[in-house]
Write an enzyme that holds these catalytic residues in place. Structure first.
Site, PDB file in Angstrom:
ATOM      1  N   CYS A 178      -2.936 -12.810  29.235  1.00 19.59           N
ATOM      2  CA  CYS A 178      -1.636 -13.314  29.682  1.00 19.59           C
ATOM      3  C   CYS A 178      -0.542 -12.812  28.735  1.00 19.59           C
ATOM      4  O   CYS A 178      -0.817 -12.309  27.632  1.00 19.59           O
ATOM      5  CB  CYS A 178      -1.649 -14.835  29.750  1.00 19.59           C
ATOM      6  SG  CYS A 178      -1.499 -15.652  28.146  1.00 19.59           S
ATOM      7  N   ASN A 233     -11.450 -20.237  25.882  1.00 17.87           N
ATOM      8  CA  ASN A 233     -10.359 -21.065  26.374  1.00 17.87           C
ATOM      9  C   ASN A 233     -10.767 -22.532  26.358  1.00 17.87           C
ATOM     10  O   ASN A 233     -11.928 -22.890  26.591  1.00 17.87           O
ATOM     11  CB  ASN A 233      -9.879 -20.617  27.762  1.00 17.87           C
ATOM     12  CG  ASN A 233     -10.967 -20.476  28.809  1.00 17.87           C
ATOM     13  OD1 ASN A 233     -12.122 -20.171  28.494  1.00 17.87           O
ATOM     14  ND2 ASN A 233     -10.619 -20.681  30.055  1.00 17.87           N
ATOM     15  N   CYS A 239      -0.574 -14.254  25.195  1.00 20.53           N
ATOM     16  CA  CYS A 239      -1.647 -13.723  24.335  1.00 20.53           C
ATOM     17  C   CYS A 239      -1.329 -12.305  23.877  1.00 20.53           C
ATOM     18  O   CYS A 239      -1.678 -11.919  22.763  1.00 20.53           O
ATOM     19  CB  CYS A 239      -2.983 -13.775  25.051  1.00 20.53           C
ATOM     20  SG  CYS A 239      -3.645 -15.450  25.093  1.00 20.53           S
ATOM     21  N   CYS A 283      -5.759 -20.393  25.344  1.00 22.16           N
ATOM     22  CA  CYS A 283      -6.510 -19.209  25.782  1.00 22.16           C
ATOM     23  C   CYS A 283      -7.564 -18.803  24.746  1.00 22.16           C
ATOM     24  O   CYS A 283      -7.453 -19.127  23.551  1.00 22.16           O
ATOM     25  CB  CYS A 283      -5.570 -18.046  26.011  1.00 22.16           C
ATOM     26  SG  CYS A 283      -4.583 -18.165  27.517  1.00 22.16           S
ATOM     27  N   GLU A 304      -9.301 -25.970  27.918  1.00 18.13           N
ATOM     28  CA  GLU A 304      -8.321 -26.568  28.824  1.00 18.13           C
ATOM     29  C   GLU A 304      -8.117 -28.046  28.522  1.00 18.13           C
ATOM     30  O   GLU A 304      -8.818 -28.632  27.674  1.00 18.13           O
ATOM     31  CB  GLU A 304      -8.779 -26.323  30.276  1.00 18.13           C
ATOM     32  CG  GLU A 304      -8.832 -24.831  30.580  1.00 18.13           C
ATOM     33  CD  GLU A 304      -9.189 -24.490  32.018  1.00 18.13           C
ATOM     34  OE1 GLU A 304      -9.668 -25.376  32.763  1.00 18.13           O
ATOM     35  OE2 GLU A 304      -9.002 -23.318  32.386  1.00 18.13           O
ATOM     36  N   GLU A 311      -8.103 -15.861  23.495  1.00 20.12           N
ATOM     37  CA  GLU A 311      -7.544 -14.983  22.460  1.00 20.12           C
ATOM     38  C   GLU A 311      -6.901 -15.811  21.347  1.00 20.12           C
ATOM     39  O   GLU A 311      -7.024 -15.483  20.157  1.00 20.12           O
ATOM     40  CB  GLU A 311      -6.492 -14.049  23.073  1.00 20.12           C
ATOM     41  CG  GLU A 311      -7.043 -13.086  24.117  1.00 20.12           C
ATOM     42  CD  GLU A 311      -6.985 -13.641  25.536  1.00 20.12           C
ATOM     43  OE1 GLU A 311      -7.156 -14.864  25.715  1.00 20.12           O
ATOM     44  OE2 GLU A 311      -6.780 -12.844  26.466  1.00 20.12           O
TER      45      GLU A 311
HETATM   46  N1  THU Z   1      -7.235 -17.421  30.065  1.00 20.92           N
HETATM   47  C1  THU Z   1      -7.619 -16.987  28.823  1.00 20.92           C
HETATM   48  O1  THU Z   1      -8.255 -17.725  28.060  1.00 20.92           O
HETATM   49  N2  THU Z   1      -7.277 -15.729  28.463  1.00 20.92           N
HETATM   50  C2  THU Z   1      -6.672 -14.830  29.271  1.00 20.92           C
HETATM   51  O2  THU Z   1      -6.410 -13.715  28.846  1.00 20.92           O
HETATM   52  C3  THU Z   1      -6.324 -15.178  30.662  1.00 20.92           C
HETATM   53  C4  THU Z   1      -6.453 -16.632  30.981  1.00 20.92           C
HETATM   54  C5  THU Z   1      -7.633 -18.777  30.472  1.00 20.92           C
HETATM   55  C6  THU Z   1      -6.537 -19.798  30.462  1.00 20.92           C
HETATM   56  C7  THU Z   1      -7.084 -20.828  31.434  1.00 20.92           C
HETATM   57  O3  THU Z   1      -7.949 -21.706  30.735  1.00 20.92           O
HETATM   58  C8  THU Z   1      -7.920 -20.010  32.416  1.00 20.92           C
HETATM   59  O4  THU Z   1      -8.141 -18.753  31.788  1.00 20.92           O
HETATM   60  C9  THU Z   1      -7.253 -19.794  33.756  1.00 20.92           C
HETATM   61  O5  THU Z   1      -5.951 -19.332  33.597  1.00 20.92           O
END
Ligand code: THU
Length: 128
Positions: free
Chosen positions: A83, A39, A86, A50, A41, A52
Site C-alpha cells: 500500500c 498484518n 508502506c 500492515c 487487524e 511491512e
Molecule cells: N496488507 C498488508 O499487510 N500489506 C500490504 O502490502 C497490503 C495490505 C494488509 C492490510 C490488511 O490487513 C489486509 O492486508 C487487507 O488490506
C-alpha cells in the site's frame, strides 16, 4: 532461511479475521539479519497494521535502521503490491535502488526497487 521462507512462515501468523487476507513480510537489515512481520487487524478497522510495518518495527527495535532487501508475500492473484503508506515506510529506511520482491504464495515473483515503488518519495533530506 531465505527471505521467501521467512515471509511465508510469518504470514501464517497474520491476524486477519476481518479481511481474511494474510500478508507476510521479511526484511534484511544492514546487519544481515532477517526481520519478520505480519498484518495485525483490529475490530476498529483503521487501527490494523500492515505486514511491512511490523517487519520494519522489528528491525528498528533491534537497533537497525537501514534496509538491505524487502520481501512481501500474500495469496493474491498478482505479486502483492504494498500500500502507499508502506511504500513510504520502506523508503524511510532504504535507498532508491534497494531491491523489493513482491510475491504470491503460488510462486510468482516480481522484483522491483524502492525507487520504482515510490518515485520522488518525501525524505528527511527534504527538510534540510
Ligand atoms: N496488507 C498488508 O499487510 N500489506 C500490504 O502490502 C497490503 C495490505 C494488509 C492490510 C490488511 O490487513 C489486509 O492486508 C487487507 O488490506
Amino acid at each position: 532461511m531465505s527471505l521467501r521462507d521467512a515471509a511465508l512462515f510469518v504470514r501464517e501468523r497474520a491476524y486477519a479475521p476481518y479481511s481474511g487476507f494474510k500478508v507476510g513480510a521479511a526484511v534484511k537489515g544492514s546487519d544481515g539479519a532477517v526481520y519478520r512481520g505480519c498484518n495485525v487487524e483490529n475490530a476498529a478497522y483503521p487501527e490494523g497494521t500492515c505486514a511491512e510495518a511490523g517487519a520494519i518495527a522489528a528491525m528498528v527495535a533491534a537497533g537497525v535502521t537501514r534496509l538491505a532487501e524487502v520481501y512481501v508475500i500474500a495469496d493474491s492473484p498478482r505479486p502483492v503490491p504494498p500500500c502507499g503508506g508502506c511504500r513510504q515506510k520502506i523508503a524511510e529506511f532504504a535507498d532508491p535502488g534497494t531491491p523489493v520482491t513482491l510475491a504470491t504464495v503460488a510462486g510468482e515473483e516480481l522484483v522491483t526497487t524502492v525507487g520504482e515503488l515510490l518515485p520522488g518519495a518525501f525524505l528527511s533530506s527534504d527538510m534540510e
